[in-house]
Design a protein around this motif. Structure first.
Motif, PDB file in Angstrom:
ATOM      1  N   ARG A 213      -5.021   0.690   0.264  1.00  0.00           N
ATOM      2  CA  ARG A 213      -3.763   0.652   1.025  1.00  0.00           C
ATOM      3  C   ARG A 213      -2.900   1.872   0.691  1.00  0.00           C
ATOM      4  NH1 ARG A 213       0.367  -0.494   3.817  1.00  0.00           N
ATOM      5  NH2 ARG A 213       0.532  -2.415   5.013  1.00  0.00           N
ATOM      6  N   ASP A 214      -2.958   2.342  -0.558  1.00  0.00           N
ATOM      7  CA  ASP A 214      -2.219   3.552  -0.947  1.00  0.00           C
ATOM      8  C   ASP A 214      -2.751   4.777  -0.216  1.00  0.00           C
ATOM      9  OD1 ASP A 214      -0.849   1.941  -2.766  1.00  0.00           O
ATOM     10  OD2 ASP A 214      -2.341   2.298  -4.326  1.00  0.00           O
ATOM     11  N   GLU A 217      -1.461   4.648   3.376  1.00  0.00           N
ATOM     12  CA  GLU A 217      -0.062   5.059   3.474  1.00  0.00           C
ATOM     13  C   GLU A 217       0.090   6.565   3.276  1.00  0.00           C
ATOM     14  OE1 GLU A 217       2.472   2.711   0.974  1.00  0.00           O
ATOM     15  OE2 GLU A 217       1.629   0.807   1.704  1.00  0.00           O
ATOM     16  N   ASN A 220      -0.674   8.279   6.478  1.00  0.00           N
ATOM     17  CA  ASN A 220       0.460   8.167   7.396  1.00  0.00           C
ATOM     18  C   ASN A 220       1.515   9.235   7.104  1.00  0.00           C
ATOM     19  OD1 ASN A 220       2.179   6.985   9.397  1.00  0.00           O
ATOM     20  ND2 ASN A 220       3.286   5.934   7.752  1.00  0.00           N
ATOM     21  N   TYR A 260      -1.706  -1.753  10.880  1.00  0.00           N
ATOM     22  CA  TYR A 260      -1.023  -0.576  10.346  1.00  0.00           C
ATOM     23  C   TYR A 260      -1.421   0.674  11.134  1.00  0.00           C
ATOM     24  CZ  TYR A 260       0.939   2.611   6.831  1.00  0.00           C
ATOM     25  OH  TYR A 260       1.672   3.563   6.190  1.00  0.00           O
TER      26      TYR A 260
END
Length: 386
Positions: A213-214, A217, A220, A260
């Motif tokens: 998940r890091d 992100e 992004n 996401y």
């Protein structure tokens, strides 16, 4: 040299459940075959439930696991009876259910007077051992003391077995080797070129504490805030783990991942594969500039995927955690803190601005791999113990 081995561990049969431990076990099986050493395999990877590998929860008791292990015990007994005087190589576990299986297997092997070389992957044995009752600790110590030798992945892991008799001589540190055959003469350092796409690769099971998940992100930030021409490939199964905090299930994590992407307009920037194997995986490593594994996974050891990254000159961005620093250093990669996506994006952004520093690290990674982590070195180090 030994002529036959009883091999107890998980193969990569049908790619049903592939992780670093199963890849290393399969590597050893394949290499022994090439050396005309016969192997008799007791395969942990088989299950009565054909879909169990999609439903397993890492670190949690499940009735299917219990039944599978009971059947494995009968298989082990049959193998010992049918292969007299053959030494045993066994991958041991760092969970209570797994240890109970190891307890039976190791005691059976020693009852039949076999040499037993255990191989413990991962680096969470201290937490496992310390969480047990005093009486159970006695069982663990007595069982592992029965083994002739115990292999671990590095010096950090070796110290976890200080409770064993003469552990400094009994416990042997052997770093992993790379399972795939790579022609190192064809691998050259990578370059970051102006205006060209920068590719990131996350290749591991998508467990929350592995840090995927890091990475998402960070992508992004790089794309939508820093306006960098970056794409990313995620390859691995979504799995549930007892340490999960954000998601209630693997399906919840998967749904969040794709939501996401849609929310941040990353559908054209991020590609997901449930798994990459063989030529497809090699192609992914050849194309990627950076490999990312910001892991704080409780059972993390020496991830094989990091070795693959080094071999291909793919610069790793990882956490300074467990046995990962045995492979990555400040000359061939970068360290970030867990749960720090901003640090990941800053490093990638910095290397885009300083391509000469990037190429130096890529070159250093290839050199470090060839000096320390080839399959040939790994197998020879193990065979010399028998």
């Amino acid at each position: 040299m030994v002529k036959k081995l009883i091999m107890v561990g998980t193969t990569t049969q049908n790619n049903q459940f592939v992780n670093g431990q199963s890849m290393m076990f399969q590597l050893l099986v394949d290499q022994l075959k090439e050396k005309d050493i016969k192997t008799v395999i007791v395969d942990f990877g088989k299950s009565i439930d054909p879909d169990f590998h999609n439903n397993r929860i890492s670190g949690k008791f499940q009735i299917t696991k219990l039944i599978d292990n009971i059947l494995l015990i009968f298989r082990m007994l049959s193998v010992l009876v049918g292969n007299s005087n053959t030494p045993v190589y066994i991958n041991t576990a760092q969970s209570k259910v797994g240890f109970l299986r190891d307890y039976i297997f190791i005691h059976l092997a020693k009852f039949f007077k076999r040499k037993v070389v255990a191989h413990q992957f991962g680096a969470n044995y201290t937490n496992f051992y310390n969480s047990q009752t005093p009486s159970f600790k006695i069982k663990i110590k007595a069982t592992l003391d029965k083994t002739d030798l115990l292999i671990v992945e590095g010096t950090f892991a070796k110290k976890q077995f200080h409770f064993l008799h003469d552990y400094e001589n009994k416990v042997i540190a052997i770093p992993n080797g790379l399972p795939e055959k790579i022609d190192s003469t064809k691998i050259t350092s990578k370059k970051i070129e102006p205006q060209k796409e920068i590719q990131l690769l996350y290749l591991s099971n998508l467990i929350e504490s592995k840090g995927y998940r890091d990475v998402l992100e960070a992508v992004n930030v790089l794309v939508n805030k820093l306006n960098q021409n970056v794409t990313a490939v995620f390859a691995g199964k979504f799995l549930e783990d007892v340490e999960d905090e954000m998601f209630s299930s693997a399906s919840h994590a998967r749904s969040d991942f794709f939501s996401y992407l849609e929310k941040n307009n990353l559908q054209d920037r991020v590609t997901y594969h449930e798994g990459l194997y063989g030529e497809e995986k090699a192609k992914a490593f050849k194309s990627a500039h950076f490999f990312l594994l910001p892991s704080f996974y409780i059972n993390e050891g020496q991830p094989v995927s990091v070795l693959e990254a080094l071999a291909y000159g793919c610069v790793p961005i990882v956490t300074n955690y467990r046995l990962i620093p045995d492979m990555v250093n400040t000359e061939n990669g970068f360290f970030v803190n867990p749960k720090a996506p901003a640090e990941i994006s800053q490093i990638v952004n910095l290397m885009i601005d300083h391509p000469e520093q990037y190429e130096e690290r890529s070159k250093a990674g290839i050199k470090y791999f060839n000096e320390h982590f080839t399959a040939e070195k790994y197998v020879e180090n193990i065979l010399c113990l028998f």
